[in-house]
Structures are given as structure tokens and as C-alpha cells.
Design a protein around this motif. Structure first.
Motif, PDB file in Angstrom:
ATOM      1  N   MET A   1       0.839  -1.182   0.000  1.00  6.10           N
ATOM      2  CA  MET A   1       0.000   0.000   0.000  1.00  6.10           C
ATOM      3  C   MET A   1       0.883   1.244   0.000  1.00  6.10           C
ATOM      4  O   MET A   1       1.886   1.309   0.677  1.00  6.10           O
ATOM      5  N   ALA A   2       0.503   2.236  -0.746  1.00  3.98           N
ATOM      6  CA  ALA A   2       1.271   3.476  -0.854  1.00  3.98           C
ATOM      7  C   ALA A   2       1.092   4.324   0.397  1.00  3.98           C
ATOM      8  O   ALA A   2       0.016   4.383   0.973  1.00  3.98           O
ATOM      9  N   THR A   3       2.168   4.957   0.826  1.00  2.00           N
ATOM     10  CA  THR A   3       2.103   5.880   1.949  1.00  2.00           C
ATOM     11  C   THR A   3       2.565   7.249   1.490  1.00  2.00           C
ATOM     12  O   THR A   3       3.181   7.388   0.441  1.00  2.00           O
ATOM     13  N   PHE A   4       2.274   8.240   2.302  1.00  2.00           N
ATOM     14  CA  PHE A   4       2.624   9.614   1.961  1.00  2.00           C
ATOM     15  C   PHE A   4       3.523  10.219   3.041  1.00  2.00           C
ATOM     16  O   PHE A   4       3.544  11.421   3.206  1.00  2.00           O
ATOM     17  N   ALA A   5       4.261   9.389   3.757  1.00  3.25           N
ATOM     18  CA  ALA A   5       5.073   9.853   4.878  1.00  3.25           C
ATOM     19  C   ALA A   5       6.155  10.844   4.449  1.00  3.25           C
ATOM     20  O   ALA A   5       6.645  11.608   5.265  1.00  3.25           O
ATOM     21  N   HIS A   6       6.516  10.855   3.186  1.00 10.81           N
ATOM     22  CA  HIS A   6       7.552  11.750   2.687  1.00 10.81           C
ATOM     23  C   HIS A   6       7.070  13.197   2.579  1.00 10.81           C
ATOM     24  O   HIS A   6       7.876  14.098   2.423  1.00 10.81           O
ATOM     25  N   ILE A   7       5.767  13.434   2.625  1.00  9.99           N
ATOM     26  CA  ILE A   7       5.251  14.798   2.564  1.00  9.99           C
ATOM     27  C   ILE A   7       5.216  15.357   3.981  1.00  9.99           C
ATOM     28  O   ILE A   7       4.401  14.958   4.798  1.00  9.99           O
ATOM     29  N   THR A   8       6.143  16.248   4.247  1.00  7.87           N
ATOM     30  CA  THR A   8       6.286  16.853   5.571  1.00  7.87           C
ATOM     31  C   THR A   8       5.900  18.330   5.478  1.00  7.87           C
ATOM     32  O   THR A   8       5.815  18.884   4.373  1.00  7.87           O
ATOM     33  N   PRO A  54       0.794  15.286  -3.949  1.00  8.77           N
ATOM     34  CA  PRO A  54       1.982  14.507  -3.624  1.00  8.77           C
ATOM     35  C   PRO A  54       2.001  13.171  -4.347  1.00  8.77           C
ATOM     36  O   PRO A  54       0.954  12.572  -4.605  1.00  8.77           O
ATOM     37  N   ALA A  55       3.198  12.738  -4.667  1.00  6.17           N
ATOM     38  CA  ALA A  55       3.382  11.402  -5.224  1.00  6.17           C
ATOM     39  C   ALA A  55       3.295  10.392  -4.091  1.00  6.17           C
ATOM     40  O   ALA A  55       3.559  10.721  -2.933  1.00  6.17           O
ATOM     41  N   THR A  56       2.925   9.186  -4.410  1.00  4.30           N
ATOM     42  CA  THR A  56       2.911   8.127  -3.407  1.00  4.30           C
ATOM     43  C   THR A  56       4.326   7.573  -3.263  1.00  4.30           C
ATOM     44  O   THR A  56       5.172   7.765  -4.137  1.00  4.30           O
ATOM     45  N   SER A  57       4.572   6.888  -2.188  1.00  9.28           N
ATOM     46  CA  SER A  57       5.912   6.358  -1.921  1.00  9.28           C
ATOM     47  C   SER A  57       6.415   5.453  -3.038  1.00  9.28           C
ATOM     48  O   SER A  57       7.609   5.453  -3.339  1.00  9.28           O
ATOM     49  N   ASN A  58       5.529   4.692  -3.656  1.00 11.86           N
ATOM     50  CA  ASN A  58       5.989   3.795  -4.720  1.00 11.86           C
ATOM     51  C   ASN A  58       6.292   4.523  -6.025  1.00 11.86           C
ATOM     52  O   ASN A  58       6.801   3.929  -6.957  1.00 11.86           O
ATOM     53  N   PRO A  65      15.163  11.932  -4.340  1.00  9.04           N
ATOM     54  CA  PRO A  65      14.271  12.027  -3.179  1.00  9.04           C
ATOM     55  C   PRO A  65      13.511  13.347  -3.063  1.00  9.04           C
ATOM     56  O   PRO A  65      12.495  13.407  -2.375  1.00  9.04           O
ATOM     57  N   ALA A  66      13.948  14.406  -3.732  1.00  3.19           N
ATOM     58  CA  ALA A  66      13.239  15.691  -3.663  1.00  3.19           C
ATOM     59  C   ALA A  66      12.091  15.752  -4.670  1.00  3.19           C
ATOM     60  O   ALA A  66      11.279  16.667  -4.622  1.00  3.19           O
ATOM     61  N   SER A  67      12.020  14.789  -5.562  1.00  3.17           N
ATOM     62  CA  SER A  67      10.941  14.758  -6.552  1.00  3.17           C
ATOM     63  C   SER A  67       9.736  14.079  -5.918  1.00  3.17           C
ATOM     64  O   SER A  67       9.642  12.855  -5.856  1.00  3.17           O
ATOM     65  N   LEU A  68       8.816  14.918  -5.420  1.00  4.87           N
ATOM     66  CA  LEU A  68       7.688  14.433  -4.625  1.00  4.87           C
ATOM     67  C   LEU A  68       6.333  14.853  -5.157  1.00  4.87           C
ATOM     68  O   LEU A  68       5.312  14.454  -4.603  1.00  4.87           O
ATOM     69  N   HIS A  79      -0.395  15.615 -17.667  1.00  4.10           N
ATOM     70  CA  HIS A  79      -0.109  15.057 -16.351  1.00  4.10           C
ATOM     71  C   HIS A  79       1.404  14.870 -16.285  1.00  4.10           C
ATOM     72  O   HIS A  79       1.966  14.134 -17.087  1.00  4.10           O
ATOM     73  N   SER A  80       2.038  15.543 -15.346  1.00  6.54           N
ATOM     74  CA  SER A  80       3.499  15.499 -15.278  1.00  6.54           C
ATOM     75  C   SER A  80       3.993  14.205 -14.646  1.00  6.54           C
ATOM     76  O   SER A  80       3.246  13.478 -14.004  1.00  6.54           O
ATOM     77  N   THR A  81       5.267  13.981 -14.825  1.00  3.43           N
ATOM     78  CA  THR A  81       5.941  12.936 -14.061  1.00  3.43           C
ATOM     79  C   THR A  81       6.122  13.484 -12.646  1.00  3.43           C
ATOM     80  O   THR A  81       5.759  14.614 -12.348  1.00  3.43           O
ATOM     81  N   VAL A  82       6.718  12.712 -11.769  1.00  6.73           N
ATOM     82  CA  VAL A  82       6.987  13.157 -10.406  1.00  6.73           C
ATOM     83  C   VAL A  82       8.194  14.092 -10.453  1.00  6.73           C
ATOM     84  O   VAL A  82       9.245  13.747 -10.984  1.00  6.73           O
ATOM     85  N   LEU A  83       7.998  15.316  -9.917  1.00  8.67           N
ATOM     86  CA  LEU A  83       9.003  16.371 -10.019  1.00  8.67           C
ATOM     87  C   LEU A  83       9.283  16.999  -8.656  1.00  8.67           C
ATOM     88  O   LEU A  83       8.497  16.865  -7.729  1.00  8.67           O
ATOM     89  N   SER A  84      10.366  17.755  -8.578  1.00 10.03           N
ATOM     90  CA  SER A  84      10.675  18.533  -7.382  1.00 10.03           C
ATOM     91  C   SER A  84       9.754  19.756  -7.335  1.00 10.03           C
ATOM     92  O   SER A  84       9.107  20.102  -8.327  1.00 10.03           O
TER      93      SER A  84
END
Length: 97
Positions: A1-8, A54-58, A65-68, A79-84
Motif C-alpha cells: 500500500m502506498a504511503t505519503f510519509a515523505h510529505i512533511t 503529492p506522489a505516493t511512496s511507490n 528524493p526531492a521529486s515528490l 499530467h506530469s511525471t513526479v518532479l521537485s
């Protein structure tokens, strides 16, 4: 399951600063407490509405790591890719009309 813990809170501040520095009008839905529902609404120079979420953890690459964040514009069918945070702001500001 995807988490969003990286979004602080700091990552949210980085995004809001990048959007402001790019001269873009934006607002968020105030859901920093539950990032899976967090969305930023951004208006580009051509008055198109973008949603940044936010992107999901997966979706996050360990080498970037800054591309969130990912951006979507229904008007431009983009629709963009995952970016900083900076890259999202630049993409929205510079997206062709």
C-alpha cells in the motif's frame, strides 16, 4: 500500500515558496495533516487551472528524493511525471499556451 510519509510540513513549505517565487497564484486545501488528500490549486500565466498533489511512496525514485510532486492540467490534458517543487513551479509557469 502506498504511503505519503515523505510529505512533511517542510516539503509543503518548499512547494509553496517555489510557486510564489515563480509568480503563480495558488492555494492549498489545508490537508497537510493527511497528505493523501492534499492538493494545491495553481493558476498558470494563461489562466489554466492546475492541481498539484503529492506522489505516493511507490512513485518516488530513491535517486531523486526531492521529486515528490505531480501536476495535472485538465485544460491542457497534461499530467506530469513526479518532479521537485521547483520543477513543478517551472513546468506550470513555462507550459506553452
Amino acid at each position: 500500500m502506498a504511503t505519503f510519509a515523505h510529505i512533511t510540513p517542510d516539503r509543503c513549505t518548499q512547494l509553496s515558496r517555489a510557486l510564489t517565487a515563480a509568480g503563480l497564484a495558488w492555494s492549498d486545501n489545508g490537508r497537510q495533516d493527511d497528505p493523501q488528500y492534499l492538493t494545491y490549486s495553481v493558476t498558470d500565466p494563461h489562466r489554466r487551472a492546475w492541481a498539484v498533489s503529492p506522489a505516493t511512496s511507490n512513485q518516488i525514485t530513491p535517486s531523486r528524493p526531492a521529486s515528490l510532486w505531480q501536476a495535472m492540467c485538465g485544460d491542457a490534458f497534461h499530467h506530469s511525471t513526479v518532479l521537485s517543487a521547483r520543477a513543478v513551479a517551472a513546468l506550470i509557469r513555462e507550459f506553452p499556451s
